[in-house]
Design a protein around this motif. Structure first.
Motif, PDB file in Angstrom:
ATOM      1  N   LEU A 165     -34.619  53.615  18.032  1.00  0.00           N
ATOM      2  CA  LEU A 165     -34.159  52.229  17.986  1.00  0.00           C
ATOM      3  C   LEU A 165     -35.269  51.265  17.592  1.00  0.00           C
ATOM      4  O   LEU A 165     -34.988  50.154  17.128  1.00  0.00           O
ATOM      5  N   ASN A 166     -36.540  51.725  17.759  1.00  0.00           N
ATOM      6  CA  ASN A 166     -37.704  50.883  17.447  1.00  0.00           C
ATOM      7  C   ASN A 166     -37.544  49.510  18.108  1.00  0.00           C
ATOM      8  O   ASN A 166     -37.612  48.460  17.463  1.00  0.00           O
ATOM      9  N   ILE A 167     -37.325  49.555  19.420  1.00  0.00           N
ATOM     10  CA  ILE A 167     -36.948  48.362  20.182  1.00  0.00           C
ATOM     11  C   ILE A 167     -37.992  47.255  20.100  1.00  0.00           C
ATOM     12  O   ILE A 167     -37.662  46.085  19.919  1.00  0.00           O
ATOM     13  N   ARG A 168     -39.253  47.629  20.206  1.00  0.00           N
ATOM     14  CA  ARG A 168     -40.294  46.591  20.216  1.00  0.00           C
ATOM     15  C   ARG A 168     -40.377  45.859  18.880  1.00  0.00           C
ATOM     16  O   ARG A 168     -40.496  44.635  18.832  1.00  0.00           O
ATOM     17  N   GLN A 169     -40.284  46.594  17.777  1.00  0.00           N
ATOM     18  CA  GLN A 169     -40.405  45.971  16.452  1.00  0.00           C
ATOM     19  C   GLN A 169     -39.116  45.285  16.015  1.00  0.00           C
ATOM     20  O   GLN A 169     -39.143  44.171  15.487  1.00  0.00           O
ATOM     21  N   ASN A 170     -37.983  45.962  16.235  1.00  0.00           N
ATOM     22  CA  ASN A 170     -36.716  45.420  15.738  1.00  0.00           C
ATOM     23  C   ASN A 170     -36.110  44.351  16.639  1.00  0.00           C
ATOM     24  O   ASN A 170     -35.411  43.449  16.152  1.00  0.00           O
ATOM     25  N   MET A 171     -36.368  44.459  17.932  1.00  0.00           N
ATOM     26  CA  MET A 171     -35.725  43.545  18.870  1.00  0.00           C
ATOM     27  C   MET A 171     -36.704  42.637  19.609  1.00  0.00           C
ATOM     28  O   MET A 171     -36.289  41.712  20.307  1.00  0.00           O
ATOM     29  N   HIS A 172     -37.993  42.924  19.477  1.00  0.00           N
ATOM     30  CA  HIS A 172     -39.044  42.156  20.165  1.00  0.00           C
ATOM     31  C   HIS A 172     -38.867  42.196  21.685  1.00  0.00           C
ATOM     32  O   HIS A 172     -39.129  41.209  22.378  1.00  0.00           O
ATOM     33  N   LEU A 173     -38.416  43.338  22.187  1.00  0.00           N
ATOM     34  CA  LEU A 173     -38.239  43.543  23.614  1.00  0.00           C
ATOM     35  C   LEU A 173     -39.180  44.646  24.084  1.00  0.00           C
ATOM     36  O   LEU A 173     -39.487  45.571  23.330  1.00  0.00           O
ATOM     37  N   ASN A 174     -39.613  44.560  25.335  1.00  0.00           N
ATOM     38  CA  ASN A 174     -40.467  45.597  25.910  1.00  0.00           C
ATOM     39  C   ASN A 174     -39.784  46.188  27.140  1.00  0.00           C
ATOM     40  O   ASN A 174     -39.440  45.457  28.081  1.00  0.00           O
ATOM     41  N   ILE A 175     -39.582  47.494  27.125  1.00  0.00           N
ATOM     42  CA  ILE A 175     -38.968  48.174  28.265  1.00  0.00           C
ATOM     43  C   ILE A 175     -40.055  48.580  29.251  1.00  0.00           C
ATOM     44  O   ILE A 175     -41.001  49.284  28.911  1.00  0.00           O
ATOM     45  N   ARG A 197     -29.168  57.851  28.266  1.00  0.00           N
ATOM     46  CA  ARG A 197     -27.941  58.477  28.717  1.00  0.00           C
ATOM     47  C   ARG A 197     -27.028  57.447  29.373  1.00  0.00           C
ATOM     48  O   ARG A 197     -27.489  56.447  29.924  1.00  0.00           O
ATOM     49  N   GLU A 198     -25.768  57.707  29.330  1.00  0.00           N
ATOM     50  CA  GLU A 198     -24.801  56.819  29.967  1.00  0.00           C
ATOM     51  C   GLU A 198     -25.070  56.758  31.471  1.00  0.00           C
ATOM     52  O   GLU A 198     -25.332  57.775  32.104  1.00  0.00           O
ATOM     53  N   GLY A 199     -25.019  55.590  32.034  1.00  0.00           N
ATOM     54  CA  GLY A 199     -25.268  55.420  33.459  1.00  0.00           C
ATOM     55  C   GLY A 199     -26.685  54.994  33.786  1.00  0.00           C
ATOM     56  O   GLY A 199     -26.976  54.610  34.914  1.00  0.00           O
ATOM     57  N   GLN A 200     -27.579  55.056  32.798  1.00  0.00           N
ATOM     58  CA  GLN A 200     -28.947  54.606  33.029  1.00  0.00           C
ATOM     59  C   GLN A 200     -29.022  53.082  32.963  1.00  0.00           C
ATOM     60  O   GLN A 200     -28.159  52.420  32.382  1.00  0.00           O
ATOM     61  N   SER A 201     -30.089  52.544  33.545  1.00  0.00           N
ATOM     62  CA  SER A 201     -30.385  51.124  33.398  1.00  0.00           C
ATOM     63  C   SER A 201     -31.848  50.986  33.006  1.00  0.00           C
ATOM     64  O   SER A 201     -32.640  51.908  33.202  1.00  0.00           O
ATOM     65  N   ILE A 202     -32.192  49.827  32.450  1.00  0.00           N
ATOM     66  CA  ILE A 202     -33.572  49.577  32.024  1.00  0.00           C
ATOM     67  C   ILE A 202     -34.061  48.258  32.597  1.00  0.00           C
ATOM     68  O   ILE A 202     -33.281  47.332  32.803  1.00  0.00           O
ATOM     69  N   MET A 203     -35.359  48.189  32.855  1.00  0.00           N
ATOM     70  CA  MET A 203     -36.021  46.940  33.187  1.00  0.00           C
ATOM     71  C   MET A 203     -36.710  46.492  31.908  1.00  0.00           C
ATOM     72  O   MET A 203     -37.572  47.194  31.381  1.00  0.00           O
ATOM     73  N   VAL A 204     -36.313  45.326  31.392  1.00  0.00           N
ATOM     74  CA  VAL A 204     -36.773  44.892  30.078  1.00  0.00           C
ATOM     75  C   VAL A 204     -37.249  43.451  30.134  1.00  0.00           C
ATOM     76  O   VAL A 204     -36.674  42.616  30.833  1.00  0.00           O
ATOM     77  N   ILE A 205     -38.322  43.154  29.388  1.00  0.00           N
ATOM     78  CA  ILE A 205     -38.846  41.794  29.305  1.00  0.00           C
ATOM     79  C   ILE A 205     -38.797  41.322  27.855  1.00  0.00           C
ATOM     80  O   ILE A 205     -39.008  42.103  26.925  1.00  0.00           O
ATOM     81  N   GLY A 206     -38.501  40.050  27.687  1.00  0.00           N
ATOM     82  CA  GLY A 206     -38.449  39.479  26.350  1.00  0.00           C
ATOM     83  C   GLY A 206     -38.148  37.994  26.406  1.00  0.00           C
ATOM     84  O   GLY A 206     -37.940  37.436  27.490  1.00  0.00           O
ATOM     85  N   SER A 207     -38.148  37.361  25.263  1.00  0.00           N
ATOM     86  CA  SER A 207     -37.790  35.948  25.226  1.00  0.00           C
ATOM     87  C   SER A 207     -36.304  35.816  25.524  1.00  0.00           C
ATOM     88  O   SER A 207     -35.518  36.742  25.276  1.00  0.00           O
ATOM     89  N   ASP A 208     -35.909  34.680  26.054  1.00  0.00           N
ATOM     90  CA  ASP A 208     -34.495  34.470  26.361  1.00  0.00           C
ATOM     91  C   ASP A 208     -33.646  34.624  25.104  1.00  0.00           C
ATOM     92  O   ASP A 208     -32.541  35.175  25.147  1.00  0.00           O
ATOM     93  N   GLU A 209     -34.163  34.162  23.981  1.00  0.00           N
ATOM     94  CA  GLU A 209     -33.418  34.250  22.723  1.00  0.00           C
ATOM     95  C   GLU A 209     -33.156  35.699  22.325  1.00  0.00           C
ATOM     96  O   GLU A 209     -32.033  36.073  21.956  1.00  0.00           O
ATOM     97  N   ASP A 210     -34.185  36.543  22.415  1.00  0.00           N
ATOM     98  CA  ASP A 210     -34.022  37.948  22.019  1.00  0.00           C
ATOM     99  C   ASP A 210     -33.170  38.725  23.028  1.00  0.00           C
ATOM    100  O   ASP A 210     -32.389  39.603  22.639  1.00  0.00           O
ATOM    101  N   LEU A 211     -33.308  38.403  24.304  1.00  0.00           N
ATOM    102  CA  LEU A 211     -32.496  39.074  25.319  1.00  0.00           C
ATOM    103  C   LEU A 211     -31.016  38.783  25.117  1.00  0.00           C
ATOM    104  O   LEU A 211     -30.169  39.673  25.208  1.00  0.00           O
ATOM    105  N   LYS A 212     -30.704  37.529  24.818  1.00  0.00           N
ATOM    106  CA  LYS A 212     -29.309  37.157  24.580  1.00  0.00           C
ATOM    107  C   LYS A 212     -28.783  37.818  23.299  1.00  0.00           C
ATOM    108  O   LYS A 212     -27.648  38.307  23.265  1.00  0.00           O
ATOM    109  N   LYS A 213     -29.614  37.851  22.286  1.00  0.00           N
ATOM    110  CA  LYS A 213     -29.192  38.375  20.981  1.00  0.00           C
ATOM    111  C   LYS A 213     -28.948  39.872  21.006  1.00  0.00           C
ATOM    112  O   LYS A 213     -27.926  40.364  20.493  1.00  0.00           O
ATOM    113  N   HIS A 214     -29.858  40.630  21.602  1.00  0.00           N
ATOM    114  CA  HIS A 214     -29.798  42.085  21.494  1.00  0.00           C
ATOM    115  C   HIS A 214     -29.137  42.780  22.677  1.00  0.00           C
ATOM    116  O   HIS A 214     -28.708  43.941  22.558  1.00  0.00           O
TER     117      HIS A 214
END
Length: 219
Positions: A165-175, A197-214
């Motif tokens: 997913l290349n989350i950090r580069q594509n979404m500017h989010l850090n898990i 996997r289905e049922g997992q959760s993540i702790m993620v930090i990012g700007s409010d704009e990117d969190l809402k968008k992605h």
């Protein structure tokens, strides 16, 4: 370990005392009400019955020896204001004061408070954001229009890894951590190549704009 002075053993003061106690801090609590003091005795190093607006009484405590002085007076703003000002006059290093309205914050800051907290306002905001979406499991605000969320894995992420997913580069989010459905604690030692996997959760930090968008958050 820090030396903490807590003034006011009401509901907010009690929770604050318990929190400092869990960190192993040494706590002196002051309140006019002996019954209130009795309820927090298991969590404090010492307690005093007294009036925090009395300069003679407060002058004998040595407030300059405490790392943090917390003014938790919730039922009398005038006393809270006088206490905050007196603490600074006596050389307090760092004063935290409780407020219930914006106008109180302004007066407290002008009278010596280094930090002002809104327990009811902050909890109301947390509750609104926490339950505004079925995906949100926890929420921590961060200064500068950033936030930390614990959210369920988006369906579109299932079967894909962080690398794919290349989350950090594509979404500017850090898990920060990943939590499996049956685990009670977040795992910070995850592999970025492991598929979600289905049922997992993540702790993620990012700007409010990117969190809402992605992540589809609405707050």
């Amino acid at each position: 370990m820090k030396n903490i002075l807590v003034i006011g053993a009401g509901r907010f003061g009690t929770y604050l005392i318990q929190g400092f106690s869990e960190q192993g801090d040494e706590i002196l609590v002051i309140d006019k009400d002996e019954d209130r003091l009795g309820k927090v005795l298991p969590f404090v190093t010492a307690s005093l019955i007294g009036d925090s607006t009395d300069s003679d009484f407060m002058g004998n405590i040595g407030v300059n020896n405490f790392d943090i002085c917390a003014v938790c007076i919730g039922d009398n703003f005038q006393n809270s204001l006088e206490t905050t000002s007196l603490l600074k006059e006596l050389g307090a290093k760092f004063v935290i004061a409780r407020a219930s309205r914006d106008v109180q914050e302004k007066f407290l800051l002008r009278n010596g408070a280094d930090e002002v907290v809104y327990p009811e306002k902050n909890m109301a905001k947390w509750t609104a954001i926490r339950f505004s979406s079925e995906n949100v499991k926890d929420y921590i605000p961060v200064p500068g229009d950033y936030s930390i969320f614990e959210v369920n894995i988006p369906k579109s992420w299932v079967g894909k890894s962080m690398v794919e997913l290349n989350i950090r580069q594509n979404m500017h989010l850090n898990i920060i951590a990943v939590n499996n459905k049956d685990d009670s604690e977040l795992n910070m030692n995850y592999s970025p190549s492991d598929p979600f996997r289905e049922g997992q959760s993540i702790m993620v930090i990012g700007s409010d704009e990117d969190l809402k968008k992605h992540l589809g958050l609405d707050y």
